[in-house]
Design a protein around this motif. Structure first.
Motif, PDB file in Angstrom:
ATOM      1  N   LYS A 278      62.603  50.147  28.215  1.00  9.42           N
ATOM      2  CA  LYS A 278      61.405  49.308  28.090  1.00  9.42           C
ATOM      3  C   LYS A 278      60.620  49.265  29.396  1.00  9.42           C
ATOM      4  CE  LYS A 278      62.958  46.287  24.370  1.00  9.42           C
ATOM      5  NZ  LYS A 278      63.482  44.949  24.018  1.00  9.42           N
TER       6      LYS A 278
ATOM      7  N   LEU B 201      66.105  53.122  19.484  1.00  6.15           N
ATOM      8  CA  LEU B 201      64.838  53.058  20.214  1.00  6.15           C
ATOM      9  C   LEU B 201      63.689  53.583  19.361  1.00  6.15           C
ATOM     10  CD1 LEU B 201      66.030  54.217  23.743  1.00  6.15           C
ATOM     11  CD2 LEU B 201      65.406  51.915  23.037  1.00  6.15           C
TER      12      LEU B 201
ATOM     13  N   ALA C  81      60.177  56.125  23.255  1.00 12.85           N
ATOM     14  CA  ALA C  81      61.490  56.299  22.611  1.00 12.85           C
ATOM     15  C   ALA C  81      61.891  57.761  22.492  1.00 12.85           C
ATOM     16  CB  ALA C  81      61.483  55.650  21.227  1.00 12.85           C
TER      17      ALA C  81
ATOM     18  N   ASP D 254      61.494  42.575  19.550  1.00 15.90           N
ATOM     19  CA  ASP D 254      61.805  43.931  19.074  1.00 15.90           C
ATOM     20  C   ASP D 254      61.152  44.218  17.720  1.00 15.90           C
ATOM     21  OD1 ASP D 254      63.233  44.632  21.279  1.00 15.90           O
ATOM     22  OD2 ASP D 254      65.210  44.446  20.370  1.00 15.90           O
TER      23      ASP D 254
ATOM     24  N   GLN E  91      58.462  43.086  16.798  1.00 15.62           N
ATOM     25  CA  GLN E  91      57.013  43.111  17.004  1.00 15.62           C
ATOM     26  C   GLN E  91      56.280  42.220  16.016  1.00 15.62           C
ATOM     27  OE1 GLN E  91      55.849  47.239  17.279  1.00 15.62           O
ATOM     28  NE2 GLN E  91      57.370  47.670  18.867  1.00 15.62           N
TER      29      GLN E  91
ATOM     30  N   THR F  64      68.310  50.322  26.513  1.00 15.61           N
ATOM     31  CA  THR F  64      67.121  49.665  25.971  1.00 15.61           C
ATOM     32  C   THR F  64      66.392  48.869  27.045  1.00 15.61           C
ATOM     33  OG1 THR F  64      68.153  49.542  23.789  1.00 15.61           O
ATOM     34  CG2 THR F  64      66.305  48.059  24.195  1.00 15.61           C
TER      35      THR F  64
ATOM     36  N   LEU G 205      62.791  50.822  17.075  1.00 14.22           N
ATOM     37  CA  LEU G 205      62.035  49.758  17.761  1.00 14.22           C
ATOM     38  C   LEU G 205      60.603  50.184  18.057  1.00 14.22           C
ATOM     39  CD1 LEU G 205      64.340  48.149  20.476  1.00 14.22           C
ATOM     40  CD2 LEU G 205      64.054  47.554  18.074  1.00 14.22           C
ATOM     41  N   GLN G 206      60.366  51.495  17.955  1.00 13.14           N
ATOM     42  CA  GLN G 206      59.031  52.017  18.249  1.00 13.14           C
ATOM     43  C   GLN G 206      58.595  51.727  19.684  1.00 13.14           C
ATOM     44  OE1 GLN G 206      56.466  50.762  15.052  1.00 13.14           O
ATOM     45  NE2 GLN G 206      57.838  51.551  13.489  1.00 13.14           N
ATOM     46  N   ILE G 207      59.552  51.763  20.588  1.00 10.72           N
ATOM     47  CA  ILE G 207      59.226  51.727  22.015  1.00 10.72           C
ATOM     48  C   ILE G 207      58.399  52.975  22.322  1.00 10.72           C
ATOM     49  CG2 ILE G 207      60.254  52.072  24.293  1.00 10.72           C
ATOM     50  CD1 ILE G 207      62.475  50.260  23.495  1.00 10.72           C
TER      51      ILE G 207
END
Lengths: 251, 251, 251, 251, 251, 251
Positions: free
Chosen positions: E98, E128, E136, A130, A132, E94, E131-133
């Motif tokens: 992903k 999110l 997000a 997470d 990174q 989450t 987390l920079q998904i």
């Protein structure tokens, strides 16, 4: 090579040839009338340092207090809750992973730590992915229990049979006698010792195991046995560490 | 008397005469090109054991890793987050308070631990009162920083003047040289050393203090100085511990 | 410039010339028989606004409730646990850092907040670096305690000598009298007042300090003194803020 | 009666006649080009104080920062995460419940706080019962949203029709104009305003509501309207508070 | 399409045509003398599966235990604390986000879950984004309460009038009778039933609602009614889901 | 007897004869190209219900999502973090323990849950003792893994030899085929299958096990095998549960 006796520049140099590290983890808990409260930390630390010398690995400071909640009805026991230990492991691994370490070999002296350590590893892998961190997917943790080494188990069986028991065992007491001969304790031990009850709450534990031993006769321990156990564990875990280091990693 | 080298029955006996305990806490962090990563833990542990011997107090296992987030841009540093360290302290004190300990004297080797320790003490007092542990309102924690002892400070000033600095100081390096003469390090030290910048993030710290020192010249340290510092700290903290023990408590 | 009386577009404009912000933090806790429960928040807020006017800085809403667990045996006290306050500070700073603020100057009215604030700053720096917010490494937090200003301390000594004490002090009461002259309280104060006992649990605190004061004689306070303290604190902290703004930052 | 302007002894006296308390909670968030960032806290605080005067209730310090994560893409917004706000509410209520308060009336100025407040109440009831605080089962929390008062809603409809919108509304802006006439803002407002999109992430919010308004025309607000809204809300919530106080409680 | 009866490759294929998912959430709590403890989960699961069939959506496994702390004074109730449920929702969303899911439609069977779910959504959006998904900012969560469907509400009113009540209602009991006709319960129900008291602590709840019902007469329920409610809810929520899927999203 | 199909009064009656409860726990995770994502929950639930019928025990709703972080690189997997699962287990057990349950028998379908469950049990025992719930010291939790039953293991070995593997095994697939014959999947399986790599991060897992299987050949599974495994597991775990119920407890 001990992390605590190194400089950061020496660690930087070390990382150029290896990204592995050994982390001893013990416990601070009652070990019956004659066992030292520090038994699990003492054994883990001594064996970890032996493995460090044998393999050239760097050895982190010992985690002296682990998950020993079931022993907390005996004075002198200190325990982290599992949720705290998970955070502690996450913080250790994260600090070191940011610096480039990827192989974390926990040499463990306490059965009660195993489940929480494994949970902590899972938590940590996900946490690092997470975040990174560049090497997140390469981070690998392993718990190596010296008392579960095949050679150790074999010797304990030969020397003690079913008097080895499962807590405050003569084998672990022997290792502490080898490491700290000046701290060998004498105390009366009842010939009968409780065994076979599972582990639940601290109150329950003390009621079933009133002097703290679980089926063991630590009076059988000697420092000479301790050296034998130490040598076997160092040898077996040194091999284990090197295999771990050389195991395949994702590219 | 070391907790880790005691049995639970010895602790039970100890508690009949004293409910005080000494807990050494250090850090695992860079200490410049020649300072050991374990400096803060080494100093705290050695001095705590000295105080234990001088006062008859029991000494808990050393908390080797503390709050050193600002050093984590240097390899080899391990840090707990403050929120983790608070939980750790709460768990330590709770385990021991349930057994009857009430006076917790943390001998500390790292300035970065102080704020979090104090926060942890507040958190813990309230936690114990919430749990309604019988002795909750009697629990008292104190942090005693060996490097802030008046006598230590005085000697450092005499020996090093403003080359004492504030991190990787010759005084703490000297104590480690006294304790581990086999681990005295040599490395080139730039004559100019950064000083005066406050501590913020890890990245910021390393940019301002590129070799890790904060205004110090650890090359001035000698093992003989180390012994002097050790003796002064043990003496002053022994008195501090005894005063703490004897201070009034609620009935 | 008060954040609460600004629009988001005004904040956007402000950020083009400055990334600093002042955050007043107080406490809601007993202050003896005549001190206001809001004393610490009132002082911090008033002085922070003064500093904001003097320096052109934007001032965030006051954190009215801080870490006052040791006062919770007195009715009217509200306290966050340290672990909660750490999260609160982290959330405040994270929200503002995402918008571009980098210099966080906490003007604090309560000694009990200091340790937790410092722990929170460490927690937050690491958190922001983990989030990889672009300006994470530039974020700097500082706690400025108005009651520790040299000029304030000096005046308190001159006016009150050792009757200043350390809680429910005449100096802080004076500032509240200056800010809220309509809320000046009268109540009998015993001539003798407890002092010198360290702070532990809430129960312990109340037993040692039965009326809430710590060595202080707040009856000496006057609104005129309050204005003097206010002026000194605003002046000294305005300088402090400007120095903080201009201190070097990593590039 | 304001808690912050009272002494602990006055609170002790108050508790003999009432165990109710009013807690204003707002938010620090963008309110469009002309709305104040402090709008929700300003409204909640002013109305709560009005209710306090009308009913003789004690009023706690305002919770200035609430749950406004969806507004954090606009500079100047500060938000707690829901998990932090839950802890904050738990700590507030616990502190006060230990002193004897049992009826907690949160006067709320921000729709985004409602869900988290309700979750926090559930969390807190269970927490207090777990702590076995004597009055745990009597503790009751209620959230009263001034902008949802029937009389307020009715007036807003009459004055603004569908230009009331749902964020940065003329009604709330009007209240702030009444309270802070010196801070009335002017800024160009596009005649078209987004409406009807649900609230998700901060990024999503700003893309759908580029100037921060949700279907509202705050240019319609006047300080005179503000006084009307204020009077209606104070009247209706005063009744609400008294009903709450008098509602049956378990014995 | 049920997630639990699919393979990961089928999910991969599904994601190419839709990024929506339905998550049933219920509760495990007392429902009066004749209502099933699983009522809320049974209803949510059955209706969610109906919606899944009608719309082609994938349906996640049911969250069987929700936020029912106020029912825990009745045996058989299991509840998460709100803070736990927030983490659970965060972890679910989450994991799925992903993998590419962006539209999360929670079909809910329990009023007590609503506040915590909404708090959890806010917490999760921010998490999110931190987390920079990649997706997000596209993640959207919605809670759809089958018992609040207009058509359901209308039918309940027609069939039961004010004997519908608000907990252990005949409408929800009817749905369980339709789904599990083999588990229809008979037990004496007092003609008088408590109503109108707000929900606070578990102890308070049981004192006010001694048999668990809130103003309801579940004896009116029949399996045939249950089918009617089921059909209406499936129809209305299918439309709701499709609208949710097609609502605009940030690009 | 299923908890979800019972009333609270039936549970009250049940508690007069037994304080034991069975809690099925599975996982929602990829099981290779032909295994169902719900495999672990399906198996645990079916077997738990069989054990409930055989022993008269009450069976709680299935925990459908467990600790499967290492599978989250495959779409469709949902996982709790270990720290979340610990809280969930704590909340489940606490709710039930307050009602009088003391024997918690978790029938588990997923190896990845074991460590976290054990950590959760330790956390919960201490938590309950801290809460001073009357029966705290009597609470006992046990995890029973159906796939580790001696008889199951034996049969798997006979039927599949080393093609049983360790994830997406023919034995667990067979049980799902027995329970859901309508959901038997066909998909090409490469003859070679990865095996022998330890489990670390999700990324690492998918790189080493590209189709999700770990050394298994699930094509060997048949519904008939499934019935055999089911029968063996129900029989062995029924005995296990009864032994657990009858094991000694502290008085």
């Amino acid at each position: 090579m001990l992390l605590s006796l190194s400089t950061w520049q020496e660690v930087e140099t070390y990382l150029q040839k290896s990204t592995g590290i050994i982390l001893p983890i013990g416990s601070t808990e009652q070990h019956g009338p004659t066992g030292l409260i520090g038994t699990d930390a003492i054994c883990a630390e001594a064996i970890a340092r032996g493995v460090g010398e044998a393999t050239g690995a760097i050895v982190a400071p010992t985690i002296n207090v682990g998950m020993a909640l079931h022993h907390t009805a005996f004075p002198g026991t200190i325990s982290l809750r599992p949720s705290t230990l998970i955070l502690l492991v996450r913080d250790y691994v994260t600090s070191l992973a940011k610096a480039g370490f990827t192989k974390f070999y926990f040499i463990n002296g306490h059965g009660g730590n195993i489940a929480t350590l494994k949970a902590a590893f899972s938590e940590t892998y996900a946490y690092l992915e997470d975040l990174q961190i560049p090497s997140a997917h390469k981070v690998q943790c392993q718990v190596a229990n010296w008392f579960m080494c095949g050679s150790v188990y074999q010797l304990a069986k030969e020397l003690y049979g079913d008097q080895e028991g499962s807590h405050a065992t003569p084998s672990e007491v022997a290792v502490t006698q080898y490491v700290y001969p000046e701290a060998i304790k004498q105390a009366p031990l009842s010939p009968e010792v409780a065994r076979g009850h599972r582990i639940y709450s601290a109150t329950d534990f003390r009621q079933h195991y009133p002097d703290g031993r679980m089926g063991s006769n630590p009076a059988l321990a000697t420092p000479e046995h301790g050296k034998q156990f130490y040598d076997l564990a160092v040898k077996e875990l040194s091999n284990g560490y090197l295999e771990f280091l050389n195991a395949d990693t994702v590219s």
